[in-house]
Design an enzyme around this catalytic site. Sequence first.
Site, PDB file in Angstrom:
ATOM      1  N   GLY A   1      37.010   2.110  79.955  1.00  0.00           N
ATOM      2  CA  GLY A   1      37.821   1.769  78.270  1.00  0.00           C
ATOM      3  C   GLY A   1      36.585   1.518  77.172  1.00  0.00           C
ATOM      4  N   PRO A   2      36.834   1.473  75.623  1.00  0.00           N
ATOM      5  CG  PRO A   2      38.396   1.899  73.560  1.00  0.00           C
ATOM      6  CD  PRO A   2      38.742   1.424  75.983  1.00  0.00           C
ATOM      7  N   PRO A   3      34.670  -0.479  74.565  1.00  0.00           N
ATOM      8  CG  PRO A   3      32.349  -0.999  73.464  1.00  0.00           C
ATOM      9  CD  PRO A   3      34.088  -0.100  73.894  1.00  0.00           C
ATOM     10  N   GLY A   4      35.602  -4.328  74.852  1.00  0.00           N
ATOM     11  CA  GLY A   4      36.255  -5.251  74.242  1.00  0.00           C
ATOM     12  C   GLY A   4      37.405  -4.980  74.622  1.00  0.00           C
ATOM     13  CB  VAL A   5      39.755  -2.861  76.077  1.00  0.00           C
ATOM     14  CG1 VAL A   5      39.490  -2.159  74.782  1.00  0.00           C
ATOM     15  CG2 VAL A   5      39.013  -2.493  76.844  1.00  0.00           C
ATOM     16  N   GLY A   6      38.999  -5.782  77.543  1.00  0.00           N
ATOM     17  CA  GLY A   6      38.700  -6.648  78.300  1.00  0.00           C
ATOM     18  C   GLY A   6      38.810  -6.310  80.295  1.00  0.00           C
ATOM     19  CE  LYS A   7      34.631  -1.660  79.734  1.00  0.00           C
ATOM     20  NZ  LYS A   7      35.031  -1.971  78.281  1.00  0.00           N
ATOM     21  CB  THR A   8      34.644  -8.323  81.794  1.00  0.00           C
ATOM     22  OG1 THR A   8      33.331  -6.788  81.445  1.00  0.00           O
ATOM     23  CG2 THR A   8      32.966  -9.429  82.767  1.00  0.00           C
TER      24      THR A   8
ATOM     25  CB  SER B   1      39.041  17.892  69.680  1.00  0.00           C
ATOM     26  OG  SER B   1      38.431  16.739  69.298  1.00  0.00           O
TER      27      SER B   1
ATOM     28  CE  LYS C   1      40.685  13.182  70.185  1.00  0.00           C
ATOM     29  NZ  LYS C   1      40.567  15.032  70.573  1.00  0.00           N
TER      30      LYS C   1
HETATM   31  N1  LIG Z   1      44.558  -8.162  76.819  1.00  0.00           N
HETATM   32  C1  LIG Z   1      43.829  -8.622  76.782  1.00  0.00           C
HETATM   33  N2  LIG Z   1      44.047 -10.496  77.047  1.00  0.00           N
HETATM   34  C2  LIG Z   1      43.574 -11.466  76.708  1.00  0.00           C
HETATM   35  N3  LIG Z   1      42.084 -11.199  75.768  1.00  0.00           N
HETATM   36  C3  LIG Z   1      41.411 -10.104  76.137  1.00  0.00           C
HETATM   37  C4  LIG Z   1      42.363  -8.616  75.763  1.00  0.00           C
HETATM   38  N4  LIG Z   1      41.852  -7.815  76.410  1.00  0.00           N
HETATM   39  C5  LIG Z   1      40.562  -8.405  75.664  1.00  0.00           C
HETATM   40  N5  LIG Z   1      40.582 -10.209  75.652  1.00  0.00           N
HETATM   41  C6  LIG Z   1      39.334 -10.550  75.933  1.00  0.00           C
HETATM   42  O1  LIG Z   1      38.490 -10.254  74.428  1.00  0.00           O
HETATM   43  C7  LIG Z   1      37.305 -10.435  75.599  1.00  0.00           C
HETATM   44  C8  LIG Z   1      36.583  -9.188  75.427  1.00  0.00           C
HETATM   45  O2  LIG Z   1      36.617  -8.612  76.620  1.00  0.00           O
HETATM   46  P1  LIG Z   1      35.587  -8.358  78.231  1.00  0.00           P
HETATM   47  O3  LIG Z   1      34.371  -8.773  77.722  1.00  0.00           O
HETATM   48  O4  LIG Z   1      36.568  -7.978  79.391  1.00  0.00           O
HETATM   49  O5  LIG Z   1      35.194  -6.472  77.558  1.00  0.00           O
HETATM   50  P2  LIG Z   1      35.239  -5.620  78.635  1.00  0.00           P
HETATM   51  O6  LIG Z   1      36.316  -4.564  77.903  1.00  0.00           O
HETATM   52  O7  LIG Z   1      35.051  -6.251  79.689  1.00  0.00           O
HETATM   53  O8  LIG Z   1      33.780  -4.771  77.223  1.00  0.00           O
HETATM   54  P3  LIG Z   1      32.649  -4.298  77.204  1.00  0.00           P
HETATM   55  O9  LIG Z   1      32.738  -3.124  77.980  1.00  0.00           O
HETATM   56  O10 LIG Z   1      31.765  -4.692  75.962  1.00  0.00           O
HETATM   57  O11 LIG Z   1      31.883  -4.895  78.252  1.00  0.00           O
HETATM   58  C9  LIG Z   1      37.132 -11.291  76.266  1.00  0.00           C
HETATM   59  O12 LIG Z   1      36.989 -12.853  75.485  1.00  0.00           O
HETATM   60  C10 LIG Z   1      38.630 -10.893  76.510  1.00  0.00           C
HETATM   61  O13 LIG Z   1      39.652 -12.715  77.523  1.00  0.00           O
END
Ligand SMILES: Nc1ncnc2c1ncn2[C@@H]1O[C@H](COP(=O)(O)OP(=O)(O)OP(=O)(O)O)[C@@H](O)[C@H]1O
Length: 817
Positions: A390-397, A713, A756
């Site tokens: 998924g996109p960056p920063g959505v909480g994957k890690t 698309s 989208k």
């Molecule tokens: N649903 C959520 N609830 C709480 N915190 C979230 C949530 N999604 C993301 N975060 C917070 O957002 C920050 C970024 O998340 P994370 O580093 O996991 O992103 P990522 O998807 O792994 O990004 P990348 O693809 O760039 O590695 C973290 O501090 C994380 O705790």
Amino acid sequence: MSNHKILTIDNLSLQEFDSEAELIPLLTPEDEEEMNNEELPVSLPILPLRNTVLFPGVVIPISAGRDKSIKLINDANAGGKIIGVVSQINEEDEDPSKDDIHKIGTVARILRVLKMPDGNVTVILQGKKRFEIDEVVSEEPYMTASIKEVSEERPDENDSEFTAILDSVKELAIQIIKESPNIPSEATFAIKNIESQSFLINFVSSNMNLSVKEKQGLLSINGLKERALETLRYMNVELQKLELKNDIQSKVRFDLDQQQREYFLHQQMKTIQEELGGVSQEEEMDEMGQKAKTKKWDEKTQKHFEKELSKMRRMNPQSPDFGIQRNYLELFLELPWGEYSKDKFDLKHAQKVLDKDHFGLDEVKKRMIEHLAVLKLRNDMKSPIICLTGPPGVGKTSIGRSVAEALGREYVRISLGGLRDEAEIRGHRKTYIGAMPGRIIQSLKKAGTSNPVFILDEIDKLSSGNSGDPSSALLEVLDPEQNNAFYDNFLEMGYDLSKVMFIATSNNMAAIQPALRDRMEVIKMSGYTIEEKVEIAKRHLFPKQLEAHGLTSKDLTIGKKQLEKIVEGYTRESGVRNLETKIAQVIRNAAKAVAMEEEYNKKVTDEDIVKVLGVPRLERDKYENNDVAGVVTGLAWTSVGGDILFIESLISEGKGALTITGNLGNVMKESATIALEYIKANAKKLGLAIELFQKYNIHLHVPEGATPKDGPSAGIAMLTSLVSLLTQKKVKKSLAMTGEITLRGKVLPVGGIKEKILAAKRAGIKEIILCHENKSDIDEIKEEYLEGLTFHYVKEMSEVLAIALTDQNVKNAKTLK
Ligand SMILES: Nc1ncnc2c1ncn2[C@@H]1O[C@H](COP(=O)(O)OP(=O)(O)OP(=O)(O)O)[C@@H](O)[C@H]1O
């Protein structure tokens, strides 16, 4: 040459006599002359010698033990003291008969006889003249034979060649004495003093290290010159052998010296280290040995370690290899081998942990819990590898971290972004300078258990460089069939990774190497809506950042409205990473005020936000208006989430050319052409005069340079744009669309729908046209995301136009003829 004791005939005395030694009385030319003139008797008692040959003039001691020999010596000693001496053909023969002896021998004179305490007799003999046995007349009580003299062929007095040969013999003899550590240097003196030519040759032949057969060969040569030459040849060989021997010995001695030196220095160093109270290398290695006993190794690993440890003990502690070996063994000791943390399989607890750390993400959490349930039931801990995409920063890690916490496992993470060397995964072989284990093994060392949750971040950013392909090494890591013996080059052993729970993350599934993708179970994560972002910020990001800045909720609070302002005005992303930094900025401002004891608002206001973050950024992805002909809102999917894009077109007088701009990919260009061809083919239905297409040029443009624009698309959006342009009719307000088109007028489904839709919502879109086959995608999206949106599902392009175009003319509509 053999052992000698140098004596002259004058000082020969029994006291100095040693049965092992040869005696060297020097024969003068006068003695020789006299000797040559002596008449030989017709018959003589024959003494067979086992292991030596007597040469004329030379004096040697013989030890006799055989009864026959002792009797012969005693009889002769009592009588004329002259005997015949011959060598035995086979030295083992105890009682040689006439056929077992050489026929050429030397007449000898008994100089002394000494009775030994063991009953043996030692006799000192001096060779006189050579003889040949004519016939053995009796063999009892000892051998007696009739003999005849063998004439000696002497070279001419002036034969300069012979003189040169003799000089060489002397020279070589001196060199040989020098090279032989066993011959006393006085022998050189003796050699130099020899005057008689034949004695020199006989003396040297007698003393050389030759076999009986070789010496007998020399004795049998009648010509003095030939004998001298043959002697010279043997001497040469002997000298070479000696030189070689000495050379080797000196080399060996050097090595030994070096080793001894090092040993000595090591001992000293050890003492100094002990004096200083440090741990000596010995102690260190002993400690390693002790530690090894506590490890849960299988027999093979145990043996390997012991072998490597004893190798280390043999190494020079100053050599670089010693350091590598130490690292190597330490790695073995520090790596967890079969050390597992116990899993907490309480799924309710797991759900709680996941909920505590993350807002929303219900689908992902559900899949994770299912995953853990399978683990619990199978109990062999082997599990499919998950890939969160998924996109960056959505909480994957961070979801990965929560899973580790929920399970009670250790957590490790490696980032694969930009990694291009296989050795990064698999390690370098020990022979490399600066060799290290690969990241996998290093991380396990850090984790300290063999079953951590292992995050492989950004698996889609792996690239293949010159030194091997890291993805192929990862294939082994991620294959449950193979990863129970993952081979690291540095470790030189298989390591069991099968109990590790791998979670990979990626932004773009398509960029992952297909073979890797097949090995993983993909869980898709899409971006957040504004509402979700606000919730995440309120529940997680804000408190987290407060704590990180040393503040509490007593120091600062923030309202939903302000959070929404930050989300909308300052971030443009699918995830919340930027949002988090913006929040951190706001909090930092308050932290500064607290630290400097300045006045500040304890509840963040709109003004505070503008003060800290600046004027809100112009939101470019907001729906604008429908005043201009040919402007249509399309929806795009990018690896950072969804986005809206505007398709514009313009008509101008010309010859019917189609120009397409906006840095479009081939697929988009083709879509534009298809759209135009479709319009031409259906001109009548659409109420367009066919001549228009010859009289006007059409220009289609897709602005917004940052969005990668390839993919089919935007097909229906292009079509709508062109029809709006040609009819000069307004497009419906707040409408966006996405779908592929075909020449036959069909609309086909496209991907990335959730992203989208979220982008459209963010941009203030109210209605969306989609292919009817995309309805299932919409059904999967949570109800709340869809609030305020109306969907139109279509099959045909004509339906798109019917929905999208209004009857109203655009502002300043042109009249096209
Ligand atoms: N649903 C959520 N609830 C709480 N915190 C979230 C949530 N999604 C993301 N975060 C917070 O957002 C920050 C970024 O998340 P994370 O580093 O996991 O992103 P990522 O998807 O792994 O990004 P990348 O693809 O760039 O590695 C973290 O501090 C994380 O705790």
